[in-house]
Design an enzyme around this catalytic site. Structure first.
Site, PDB file in Angstrom:
ATOM      1  N   ARG A 125      34.518  -9.587  44.374  1.00 43.65           N
ATOM      2  CA  ARG A 125      32.796  -9.593  44.697  1.00 43.65           C
ATOM      3  C   ARG A 125      31.541  -9.104  43.919  1.00 43.65           C
ATOM      4  O   ARG A 125      32.058  -8.251  42.423  1.00 43.65           O
ATOM      5  CB  ARG A 125      32.597  -7.991  46.074  1.00 43.65           C
ATOM      6  CG  ARG A 125      33.407  -8.040  47.504  1.00 43.65           C
ATOM      7  CD  ARG A 125      32.579  -7.189  48.023  1.00 43.65           C
ATOM      8  NE  ARG A 125      34.178  -7.804  49.744  1.00 43.65           N
ATOM      9  CZ  ARG A 125      34.228  -6.739  50.606  1.00 43.65           C
ATOM     10  NH1 ARG A 125      33.299  -5.519  50.055  1.00 43.65           N
ATOM     11  NH2 ARG A 125      35.181  -7.461  51.478  1.00 43.65           N
ATOM     12  N   ARG A 175      36.978   0.994  42.953  1.00 43.30           N
ATOM     13  CA  ARG A 175      36.047  -0.065  43.571  1.00 43.30           C
ATOM     14  C   ARG A 175      36.221  -1.215  42.379  1.00 43.30           C
ATOM     15  O   ARG A 175      35.716  -0.422  41.299  1.00 43.30           O
ATOM     16  CB  ARG A 175      34.645   0.834  43.403  1.00 43.30           C
ATOM     17  CG  ARG A 175      33.159  -0.382  44.004  1.00 43.30           C
ATOM     18  CD  ARG A 175      31.545   0.262  43.773  1.00 43.30           C
ATOM     19  NE  ARG A 175      32.444   1.124  45.614  1.00 43.30           N
ATOM     20  CZ  ARG A 175      31.334   1.426  46.330  1.00 43.30           C
ATOM     21  NH1 ARG A 175      31.531  -0.102  46.707  1.00 43.30           N
ATOM     22  NH2 ARG A 175      31.529   2.162  47.445  1.00 43.30           N
ATOM     23  N   GLU A 193      37.289   5.463  52.177  1.00 46.46           N
ATOM     24  CA  GLU A 193      37.899   4.346  53.326  1.00 46.46           C
ATOM     25  C   GLU A 193      38.314   3.086  53.121  1.00 46.46           C
ATOM     26  O   GLU A 193      38.330   1.956  52.402  1.00 46.46           O
ATOM     27  CB  GLU A 193      36.033   4.010  53.760  1.00 46.46           C
ATOM     28  CG  GLU A 193      35.982   2.405  54.781  1.00 46.46           C
ATOM     29  CD  GLU A 193      35.006   1.596  54.461  1.00 46.46           C
ATOM     30  OE1 GLU A 193      33.793   2.613  53.474  1.00 46.46           O
ATOM     31  OE2 GLU A 193      34.628   0.933  54.753  1.00 46.46           O
ATOM     32  N   SER A 230      37.537  -1.198  57.719  1.00 45.20           N
ATOM     33  CA  SER A 230      36.543  -1.151  58.319  1.00 45.20           C
ATOM     34  C   SER A 230      36.673  -2.387  59.766  1.00 45.20           C
ATOM     35  O   SER A 230      37.425  -3.347  59.351  1.00 45.20           O
ATOM     36  CB  SER A 230      35.078  -1.485  57.912  1.00 45.20           C
ATOM     37  OG  SER A 230      34.430  -1.111  58.613  1.00 45.20           O
ATOM     38  N   ARG A 265      42.763   1.485  47.427  1.00 40.53           N
ATOM     39  CA  ARG A 265      42.875   2.215  47.991  1.00 40.53           C
ATOM     40  C   ARG A 265      43.342   3.058  48.340  1.00 40.53           C
ATOM     41  O   ARG A 265      44.010   4.174  48.582  1.00 40.53           O
ATOM     42  CB  ARG A 265      40.640   2.822  49.343  1.00 40.53           C
ATOM     43  CG  ARG A 265      40.331   2.392  48.061  1.00 40.53           C
ATOM     44  CD  ARG A 265      38.385   2.065  49.333  1.00 40.53           C
ATOM     45  NE  ARG A 265      37.714   2.101  48.328  1.00 40.53           N
ATOM     46  CZ  ARG A 265      36.631   1.684  48.910  1.00 40.53           C
ATOM     47  NH1 ARG A 265      36.458   2.083  50.194  1.00 40.53           N
ATOM     48  NH2 ARG A 265      35.435   1.547  47.823  1.00 40.53           N
TER      49      ARG A 265
END
Length: 422
Positions: A260, A275, A347, A350, A389
RNA sequence: GGAGGGAUGGCCGAGCGGUCUAAGGCGGCUGUCUUGAAAACAGCUGUGGGGUUACACCCACCGGGGGUUCGAAUCCCUCUCCCUCCGCCA
């Protein structure tokens, strides 16, 4: 993409959905206007095409050269008119497509109203935030001290926000991936190994293009793009397919790295591996009949929760409000795990029901057993789980007062006897 | 990277400027016949869009895109993918 007919028939519904998502509603009017223009052009140009088809056929059988030439001349004019109208239609269609591509899915009635992530709702919390009798370290201290995360080497070979996992650290991540794939397989998913690069058509089908162009890495010379999530190739598996109804539902799981190109804000999440531009993820994905997607959603949430539970994490399930809901989603649950070192909820998953939003773009359908018209499938996606994570959570939750890490039981089969990282 | 051959409906496969409204076959569906089934015979058979209360009807689609023509599956350009051979390569 949502159904154009829905905007035509119930524009107020779409307007409300946009407002609930804190978005501009003016595109609804523009769509209606362009759609009207489009249909009037279609009617005009198709009438002309019908005429040309009939006359051209007659020309083929005409014997009289004069009459023949007269018709050819007349049809040449008609042809010019058709070309002009086709061009107008192309432009109107392109503008309409662009507008439609930027209209999000309609939130499910169960998605709570809210402006932004502060109004997400905690559905439940499982486990307790542990009271440790020592000061837990964040992973950006633990990792280098144990020699399993090397930030300098990452920066050295690639740049800011990249890192190298070493020895038991690399092995631990591999263990997590293998554990998750095996667990999802037991949960009924079929493991897929897909390309990590896809062509632009696939990204369009999955809804990443054109909207998220700026977040994607691309080959400069060829039409090859690095996947931002396994959701993209998995969606692509059935683009332009018409599956048999009795082959549904299809449960897929895949491990891929994710690339990303997002702009990282300088001061935020800079420490550690939380991240980055590259991370690993195990994804779950479901193709199913529309009536089955609510139950499939519940299953997927339960499956992701089980992953957290088997790893022994304290976790909580959040329901995203309308203002924070993803573009294609109707309903989304996030799962966050507690990381005592950095002292925050991370997180790691999702899960979304995107109903027919992706399927419409991907043209992914199924044929009912009764042989009726092909219908759009519903698709769901969920992380199970996101890797860095999860790795953070393992390191920080299983750290010992002496700075070593006791690897959770479920991961030990892949650790080659390394039950403790020290 | 080089040379050659291909891509046509769910599948096989013909067609190579004008009844292509895509032959023929296979498969599938419906019907006739039959106690039932098979066989035989007859009809039907995709996707998207426009249009209609619903039909009718119309447009587009022969790998993708562009072009030539009154008219393109058919001719031209271009791209992609598959196959065969050569080169290179983990």
């Amino acid at each position: 993409m949502i159904d154009l007919n829905l905007i035509r028939e119930k524009p107020e519904l779409v307007r409300q959905a946009l407002a609930d998502r804190q978005m501009e509603t003016s595109s609804v009017e523009q769509v209606l206007q362009l759609d009207e223009q489009r249909r009037s052009l279609i009617q005009e140009v198709e009438t002309l095409k019908a005429e040309r088809n009939v006359v051209s056929k007659e020309i083929g059988q005409m014997r009289d050269p004069a009459a023949r030439q007269e018709n050819i001349d007349a049809m040449r004019l008609v042809g010019d008119r058709i070309s002009a109208l086709d061009e107008d239609l192309r432009q109107v269609q392109a503008r309409l497509d662009e507008l439609m591509a930027n209209i999000p899915n309609l939130p499910d009635a169960r998605t709570p109203l809210g402006v932004d992530e502060n109004e997400n709702v905690v559905i439940k919390t499982v486990g307790e935030i542990p009271e440790l009798d020592f000061q837990p370290k964040p992973h950006w201290e633990l990792g280098p001290e144990l020699g399993i995360i090397d930030f300098e080497q990452g920066v050295k070979i690639t740049g800011s926000r990249f890192y190298v996992l070493s020895g038991a650290g690399a092995r631990l991540q591999r263990a997590l991936i293998a554990f998750m794939l095996d667990l999802h397989t037991r949960q009924g998913y079929t493991e897929k190994y897909t390309p990590f690069m896809v062509k632009s058509d696939t990204l369009v089908a999955a809804g990443q293009l054109p909207k998220f162009y700026d977040n994607l890495y691309k080959d400069h010379e060829e039409d090859l793009w690095m996947v931002p999530t396994a959701e993209v190739p998995l969606t692509g598996l059935h683009m332009d397919d018409i599956l048999d109804e009795d082959s549904l539902p299809r449960y897929y799981t895949a491990y891929t790295p994710c690339f990303r190109r997002e702009k990282m804000s300088a001061g935020r999440d800079v420490r550690g591996i939380k991240r980055g531009h590259q991370f690993d993820k195990v994804e779950m994905y479901i193709f199913c009949k529309p009536e089955d997607s609510p139950a499939a959603f519940e299953k997927m949430v339960a499956d992701a929760e089980q992953t957290c539970a088997e790893l022994g994490f304290t976790y909580r399930v959040l329901q995203l409000c309308t203002g924070d809901l993803g573009f294609g989603s109707t309903i989304t649950y996030d799962i966050e795990v507690w990381a005592p070192g950095c002292g925050e909820w991370l997180e790691v998953s999702s899960i979304s029901n995107v109903t027919d939003f992706q399927a419409r773009r991907a043209n992914a359908k199924y044929r009912p057993v009764d042989g009726g018209r092909a219908r759009l499938m519903h698709t769901l996606n969920g992380s199970g789980l996101g890797m860095p994570r999860t790795l953070i959570a393992v390191l920080e939750n299983y750290q010992q007062p002496d700075g070593s890490v006791v690897v959770p039981e479920v991961l030990q089969p892949w650790m080659g006897g390394t039950g403790v990282i020290s």
